[in-house]
Write a protein that holds these residues in place. Sequence first.
Motif, PDB file in Angstrom:
ATOM      1  N   VAL A 151      15.121  -9.440  10.042  1.00 12.78           N
ATOM      2  CA  VAL A 151      13.767  -9.034  10.426  1.00 12.78           C
ATOM      3  C   VAL A 151      12.967  -8.373   9.312  1.00 12.78           C
ATOM      4  CG1 VAL A 151      14.324  -8.822  12.869  1.00 12.78           C
ATOM      5  CG2 VAL A 151      14.612  -6.839  11.391  1.00 12.78           C
ATOM      6  N   MET A 152      13.604  -7.944   8.224  1.00 15.63           N
ATOM      7  CA  MET A 152      12.871  -7.186   7.203  1.00 15.63           C
ATOM      8  C   MET A 152      13.129  -7.699   5.798  1.00 15.63           C
ATOM      9  SD  MET A 152      13.605  -3.376   8.650  1.00 15.63           S
ATOM     10  CE  MET A 152      15.164  -3.932   9.343  1.00 15.63           C
ATOM     11  N   ALA A 153      12.095  -7.681   4.977  1.00 15.97           N
ATOM     12  CA  ALA A 153      12.179  -7.974   3.542  1.00 15.97           C
ATOM     13  C   ALA A 153      10.866  -7.514   2.923  1.00 15.97           C
ATOM     14  CB  ALA A 153      12.401  -9.461   3.284  1.00 15.97           C
ATOM     15  N   ILE A 154      10.946  -6.860   1.773  1.00 16.16           N
ATOM     16  CA  ILE A 154       9.729  -6.368   1.115  1.00 16.16           C
ATOM     17  C   ILE A 154       9.389  -7.296  -0.040  1.00 16.16           C
ATOM     18  CG2 ILE A 154       8.661  -4.467  -0.128  1.00 16.16           C
ATOM     19  CD1 ILE A 154      10.374  -2.547   1.422  1.00 16.16           C
ATOM     20  N   ALA A 155       8.348  -8.094   0.162  1.00 23.47           N
ATOM     21  CA  ALA A 155       7.893  -9.065  -0.837  1.00 23.47           C
ATOM     22  C   ALA A 155       6.900  -8.406  -1.794  1.00 23.47           C
ATOM     23  CB  ALA A 155       7.251 -10.250  -0.120  1.00 23.47           C
ATOM     24  N   PRO A 156       6.565  -9.080  -2.914  1.00 24.17           N
ATOM     25  CA  PRO A 156       5.634  -8.474  -3.883  1.00 24.17           C
ATOM     26  C   PRO A 156       4.214  -8.276  -3.351  1.00 24.17           C
ATOM     27  CG  PRO A 156       6.887 -10.246  -4.904  1.00 24.17           C
ATOM     28  CD  PRO A 156       7.165 -10.322  -3.432  1.00 24.17           C
ATOM     29  N   THR A 157       3.766  -9.110  -2.434  1.00 29.87           N
ATOM     30  CA  THR A 157       2.427  -9.017  -1.798  1.00 29.87           C
ATOM     31  C   THR A 157       1.281  -8.999  -2.800  1.00 29.87           C
ATOM     32  OG1 THR A 157       2.162  -6.584  -1.674  1.00 29.87           O
ATOM     33  CG2 THR A 157       3.496  -7.625   0.048  1.00 29.87           C
ATOM     34  N   ALA A 158       1.474  -9.576  -3.974  1.00 27.45           N
ATOM     35  CA  ALA A 158       0.469  -9.409  -5.029  1.00 27.45           C
ATOM     36  C   ALA A 158      -0.910  -9.897  -4.613  1.00 27.45           C
ATOM     37  CB  ALA A 158       0.932 -10.127  -6.293  1.00 27.45           C
ATOM     38  N   THR A 159      -0.975 -11.024  -3.906  1.00 23.22           N
ATOM     39  CA  THR A 159      -2.286 -11.563  -3.530  1.00 23.22           C
ATOM     40  C   THR A 159      -2.803 -10.969  -2.235  1.00 23.22           C
ATOM     41  OG1 THR A 159      -1.674 -13.619  -4.640  1.00 23.22           O
ATOM     42  CG2 THR A 159      -3.597 -13.674  -3.209  1.00 23.22           C
ATOM     43  N   ILE A 160      -1.961 -10.864  -1.216  1.00 25.63           N
ATOM     44  CA  ILE A 160      -2.461 -10.347   0.057  1.00 25.63           C
ATOM     45  C   ILE A 160      -2.825  -8.867  -0.055  1.00 25.63           C
ATOM     46  CG2 ILE A 160      -1.291 -12.094   1.440  1.00 25.63           C
ATOM     47  CD1 ILE A 160       0.766  -9.966   2.242  1.00 25.63           C
ATOM     48  N   SER A 161      -2.196  -8.134  -0.965  1.00 24.35           N
ATOM     49  CA  SER A 161      -2.617  -6.745  -1.167  1.00 24.35           C
ATOM     50  C   SER A 161      -3.997  -6.694  -1.804  1.00 24.35           C
ATOM     51  CB  SER A 161      -1.596  -5.983  -2.019  1.00 24.35           C
ATOM     52  OG  SER A 161      -1.496  -6.539  -3.314  1.00 24.35           O
ATOM     53  N   ASN A 162      -4.301  -7.663  -2.663  1.00 25.51           N
ATOM     54  CA  ASN A 162      -5.662  -7.750  -3.214  1.00 25.51           C
ATOM     55  C   ASN A 162      -6.674  -7.996  -2.101  1.00 25.51           C
ATOM     56  OD1 ASN A 162      -4.766  -7.428  -5.839  1.00 25.51           O
ATOM     57  ND2 ASN A 162      -4.729  -9.617  -6.280  1.00 25.51           N
ATOM     58  N   ILE A 163      -6.319  -8.874  -1.164  1.00 30.74           N
ATOM     59  CA  ILE A 163      -7.214  -9.166  -0.048  1.00 30.74           C
ATOM     60  C   ILE A 163      -7.505  -7.890   0.736  1.00 30.74           C
ATOM     61  CG2 ILE A 163      -7.405 -10.401   2.149  1.00 30.74           C
ATOM     62  CD1 ILE A 163      -5.733 -12.657   0.836  1.00 30.74           C
ATOM     63  N   CYS A 164      -6.473  -7.088   0.951  1.00 30.58           N
ATOM     64  CA  CYS A 164      -6.624  -5.858   1.742  1.00 30.58           C
ATOM     65  C   CYS A 164      -7.114  -4.668   0.913  1.00 30.58           C
ATOM     66  CB  CYS A 164      -5.290  -5.496   2.399  1.00 30.58           C
ATOM     67  SG  CYS A 164      -4.730  -6.713   3.613  1.00 30.58           S
ATOM     68  N   GLY A 165      -7.149  -4.815  -0.399  1.00 28.46           N
ATOM     69  CA  GLY A 165      -7.664  -3.746  -1.245  1.00 28.46           C
ATOM     70  C   GLY A 165      -6.730  -2.569  -1.411  1.00 28.46           C
ATOM     71  N   VAL A 166      -5.408  -2.818  -1.397  1.00 25.30           N
ATOM     72  CA  VAL A 166      -4.434  -1.741  -1.583  1.00 25.30           C
ATOM     73  C   VAL A 166      -3.459  -2.123  -2.686  1.00 25.30           C
ATOM     74  CG1 VAL A 166      -4.589  -0.931   0.793  1.00 25.30           C
ATOM     75  CG2 VAL A 166      -2.888  -2.672   0.201  1.00 25.30           C
ATOM     76  N   ALA A 167      -2.662  -1.140  -3.111  1.00 28.91           N
ATOM     77  CA  ALA A 167      -1.645  -1.392  -4.131  1.00 28.91           C
ATOM     78  C   ALA A 167      -0.593  -2.346  -3.584  1.00 28.91           C
ATOM     79  CB  ALA A 167      -0.992  -0.078  -4.553  1.00 28.91           C
ATOM     80  N   GLN A 168      -0.094  -3.213  -4.436  1.00 22.52           N
ATOM     81  CA  GLN A 168       0.849  -4.203  -3.957  1.00 22.52           C
ATOM     82  C   GLN A 168       2.194  -3.571  -3.621  1.00 22.52           C
ATOM     83  OE1 GLN A 168       0.794  -6.703  -7.634  1.00 22.52           O
ATOM     84  NE2 GLN A 168       3.011  -6.572  -7.498  1.00 22.52           N
ATOM     85  N   SER A 169       2.731  -4.011  -2.508  1.00 19.19           N
ATOM     86  CA  SER A 169       4.109  -3.746  -2.124  1.00 19.19           C
ATOM     87  C   SER A 169       4.473  -2.265  -2.265  1.00 19.19           C
ATOM     88  CB  SER A 169       5.025  -4.634  -2.977  1.00 19.19           C
ATOM     89  OG  SER A 169       6.355  -4.607  -2.549  1.00 19.19           O
ATOM     90  N   ILE A 170       5.583  -1.998  -2.961  1.00 18.57           N
ATOM     91  CA  ILE A 170       6.078  -0.637  -3.177  1.00 18.57           C
ATOM     92  C   ILE A 170       5.820  -0.185  -4.610  1.00 18.57           C
ATOM     93  CG2 ILE A 170       7.820  -0.691  -1.365  1.00 18.57           C
ATOM     94  CD1 ILE A 170       9.844  -1.647  -3.441  1.00 18.57           C
ATOM     95  N   GLU A 171       4.871  -0.857  -5.263  1.00 20.01           N
ATOM     96  CA  GLU A 171       4.614  -0.616  -6.683  1.00 20.01           C
ATOM     97  C   GLU A 171       3.899   0.710  -6.921  1.00 20.01           C
ATOM     98  OE1 GLU A 171       5.271  -3.088  -9.484  1.00 20.01           O
ATOM     99  OE2 GLU A 171       6.698  -3.170  -7.832  1.00 20.01           O
ATOM    100  N   PRO A 172       4.267   1.418  -7.991  1.00 21.94           N
ATOM    101  CA  PRO A 172       3.450   2.559  -8.427  1.00 21.94           C
ATOM    102  C   PRO A 172       2.179   2.053  -9.077  1.00 21.94           C
ATOM    103  CG  PRO A 172       5.201   2.152 -10.003  1.00 21.94           C
ATOM    104  CD  PRO A 172       5.435   1.195  -8.863  1.00 21.94           C
ATOM    105  N   ALA A 173       1.207   2.932  -9.236  1.00 24.54           N
ATOM    106  CA  ALA A 173      -0.061   2.544  -9.857  1.00 24.54           C
ATOM    107  C   ALA A 173       0.199   2.091 -11.287  1.00 24.54           C
ATOM    108  CB  ALA A 173      -1.022   3.724  -9.857  1.00 24.54           C
TER     109      ALA A 173
ATOM    110  N   GLY B   7       0.792  -1.224   0.000  1.00 20.41           N
ATOM    111  CA  GLY B   7       0.000   0.000   0.000  1.00 20.41           C
ATOM    112  C   GLY B   7       0.822   1.270   0.000  1.00 20.41           C
ATOM    113  N   PHE B   8       2.084   1.182  -0.466  1.00 19.79           N
ATOM    114  CA  PHE B   8       2.927   2.384  -0.480  1.00 19.79           C
ATOM    115  C   PHE B   8       2.336   3.450  -1.399  1.00 19.79           C
ATOM    116  CE2 PHE B   8       6.482   4.883  -2.220  1.00 19.79           C
ATOM    117  CZ  PHE B   8       7.006   5.392  -1.040  1.00 19.79           C
ATOM    118  N   GLN B   9       1.868   3.029  -2.590  1.00 17.30           N
ATOM    119  CA  GLN B   9       1.284   3.995  -3.524  1.00 17.30           C
ATOM    120  C   GLN B   9       0.043   4.655  -2.928  1.00 17.30           C
ATOM    121  OE1 GLN B   9       2.349   4.784  -6.910  1.00 17.30           O
ATOM    122  NE2 GLN B   9       0.954   6.448  -6.444  1.00 17.30           N
ATOM    123  N   ASP B  10      -0.784   3.885  -2.255  1.00 17.89           N
ATOM    124  CA  ASP B  10      -1.983   4.447  -1.622  1.00 17.89           C
ATOM    125  C   ASP B  10      -1.599   5.465  -0.549  1.00 17.89           C
ATOM    126  OD1 ASP B  10      -4.243   2.295  -2.558  1.00 17.89           O
ATOM    127  OD2 ASP B  10      -2.337   1.327  -2.140  1.00 17.89           O
TER     128      ASP B  10
END
Length: 977
Positions: A771-793, A670-673
């Motif tokens: 402790v940290m890593a930024i994954a693509p989150t393509a599916t879980i971001s869909n579940i939460c209704g936000v833009a995936q990971s650090i992706e621009p729109a 949800g970085f873009q959001d």
Amino acid sequence: MPTSSSVLSNGRDAAHAPLIQLSPETLAAPAREPSMQIIRRNGTVSPFDAGKISVAMTKAFLAVEGHTAAASRRVHEAVEQLTGDVVAALTRRVGEGRTFHIEDVQDQVELALMRSEHHKVARAYVLYREERARTRAEELAAKPAPVSTAPVLHVMLANGTRAPLDSARLALIVNEACAGLDGVDAAPVLEETRRNLYDGITLDELALAGIMAARTLVEQEPNYTFVSARLLLDKLRTEVLSFVGGTPTHASQADMTTRYAEYFGAYIKTGIPAELLDPELARFDLKRIAAALKPEGDLQFQFLGLQTLYDRYFLHVQGNRIELPQAFFMRVAMGLALREIDREARAIEFYNLLSSFDFMASTPTLFNSGTQRPQLSSCFLTTVADDLDGIFKSVKDNALLAKYSGGLGNDWTRVRGLGAHIKGTNGESQGVVPFLKVANDTAIAVNQGGKRKGAVCAYLETWHIDIEEFLDLRKNTGDDRRRTHDMNTANWVPDLFMQRVEADGEWTLFSPDETPELHDLYGKPFAERYAAYEEKAARGEIRVFKKVRATDLWRRMLTMVFETGHPWITFKDPCNLRSPQQHAGVIHSSNLCTEITLNTSDDEVAVCNLGSVNLLNHIGQNGLDHAQLKRTVTTAMRMLDNVIDINFYTIPEARRSNLKHRPVGLGLMGFQDALQVQSIATASDAAVNFADTSMEAIAFHSISASVDLAAERGRYPSFEGSLWSRGILPIDSIEILAEARGGVQMDRSTTLDWNGLRDRVKSTGMRNSNVMAIAPTATISNICGVAQSIEPAYQNLYVKSNMSGDFTVVNAFLVRDLKKRGLWDEVMVSDLKYFDGSVGSIDRVPDDLKALYATSFEIDSAWLIEAASRRQKWIDQAQSLNLYIANPSGKKLDQLYRLAWTLGLKTTYYLRSRSATHVEKSTLKGTDGKLNAVSATGAAAKTAGAPILVQSSAVTAPDLSGAMACSIDNPECEACQ
């Protein structure tokens, strides 16, 4: 309708010629497809005949193109293909029911014409449909009001009996679904729903009629996606409560205020005998757990998110789902709390975090937590030995790890190259490629039960003698026995190679059996040993080697990453030099998505356990809410640490590694959001600064939470000797990289109390090695209704394809801002479609909104790399960073990837190009695809990545003529899942 000859003889513009209307009479005939039916406009039902589409479409083409022999041949070929496309589209949607309204079929015909770029025919067809609609409306208005003779509709029940349609309940559910949503009206949803009803409609088709009706309105008002989700929720409630309760049951959202708690105990009792749920869940205080469920949480889903859960996540018995959303989240939470002292309290704490969408665990955790096979980890990294036993053990390990949803990264650098001597047979090696083919086919065979494709990424260092063949693995030409069309690949690039490219020097390729030390070396020791091997080769003391120009090899690397999307470019030295665990081994590769950087060896398979903070939910009126973020991160870190102890390990090397080092990877989505809600444009210094400060806050609270866990539970076993134990935090490790390279262009500024935290780390220790890593989150971001990971729109209005189907996606923030300025109307929707979801070319959109809502291909990727560098200074692992090229050239790619290396990035991920068609120019109505699907092969073929011609390259840049990269909306791409 006039004949085509009369149209042409009258001299009218062929583009405006009236076309044959696909009427009910045209489409209804003796059925060739008896299982599918057409609803006429008067509500009657007729059998569907695909042949009539061909006849009508042929007449439509001839009306525009004429009756010449050449035109007829072209028309015949085009119509045959298009008819197949329309029928395939309808067939893919059989999950929505086998009965379609005449308008649905016409929508599919229109879309097929647009996708195939028959724009004149499509345009004339659109105009004719509008003209016929007006004519029907005028005829209806001219008739006297008829005495109400509306037929009584019946519903076909599951037992084969018929019952009158409960119109009152239909209205209740639609009104309930629309309640409390701005810009939403129940009337058009009900009207469209009723249009798709017929006498004898099944229960499933009745439920889906409302869902489909609401989906057609999303492009005008984004909030209709919530309406679709709530109508799907009603379908889910009926399915779940009827099965768990044993009798047909309906419940409204209001009913669930009391029904949820009653249902939860029955759900546990159903899931355990079915061997789906861990019997230990029954030993929780289920009354206390059930009382904590929040039925109102079901209302926050957007349609894409709930449909994804419905298709792939909710547990089911013999095809009947037994989980409602809040039970799903509680099941995951209970599974993660199994070993807590007050496990009810912790389960409720974890549930509150998940169900609020403030944090979401990774897909394997959501799939398997609380089940009898709790494989909860996301990523596994292995290194492959240079003998047959080791190679095929690695292939077997891949299968066992992938079976329960693990993503794989394999280091193949140790396997000897083509032409190397084999002592045992006195023969020559065939190199690494044939074994990669075996690994590729294994990933396809083990597909996680259809939940998502098995996925693996092979890594090879740039000095390996087989590197040139490795670069070609994803090409569609050449010997198919030496191609891996389904496996991801990545270059593991040492700094010395990049320095040779900078100096336009020579580069030597070796077989690892003759240069074994190179695999475990990095930094200055690697450079020294590599130079020594080059001297040995010059003296004739090495049998298999090859000299190439470094810039030529770099050119090929960039050419292939653009042409095929692979191999990705990742950097060995920053991964190792900044690793907290360099005292305990070597990082030989990253993972499937390039964000995990952990040590591997013959005895240890690296494991990482992932989850992501929803950054949008942590933005308040004054920007980032640090207090809320601290609460979220503290709980999330505890959940991730629990994964390590609860996890079901399929191979002993994974268990040994995970318990010894206890790495986790907390990321963000949800970085873009978060930028857009603060009115910050991605291509701006403010966005780069926000990337810096938001990641600093996440890093600070993550490390602090791991220290707290160490105080409570003890340090991880390999803590002593780590960078942590020496008081060297990720921000400090930049200096190690700078010393090895002779400098690095990374920002070093800080804003928080790192000195105090540094002291706590040294004195108390860390619970987790990473402790940290930024994954693509393509599916879980869909579940939460936000833009995936650090992706621009990607686009502001488009059709997204994934394994659950095709979904209209509209940028709600853009709609909000356009509404404020009185600019959101039908014309704006039409313009967004025409300009592929971009506002950049729409004159009436103000410049500030054009900058704020610039899409990924309108943003210079240098901004993305700069922001990633600011994040990388805080992250102890890496990040999945996609790069976007709208008008690529060799020079641009060369500059982009050199910039990534110069700014200290550890890895990069996909290079994205545009596919041929994203937003249909005519209409999005009916393009939301099928429900209840687990494949989208038709969409995959459509969006496979379009060839893009580019300008000639610079001297040191690749020739990319006619090349293509991974398409962003390819549903077969793992990153898109």
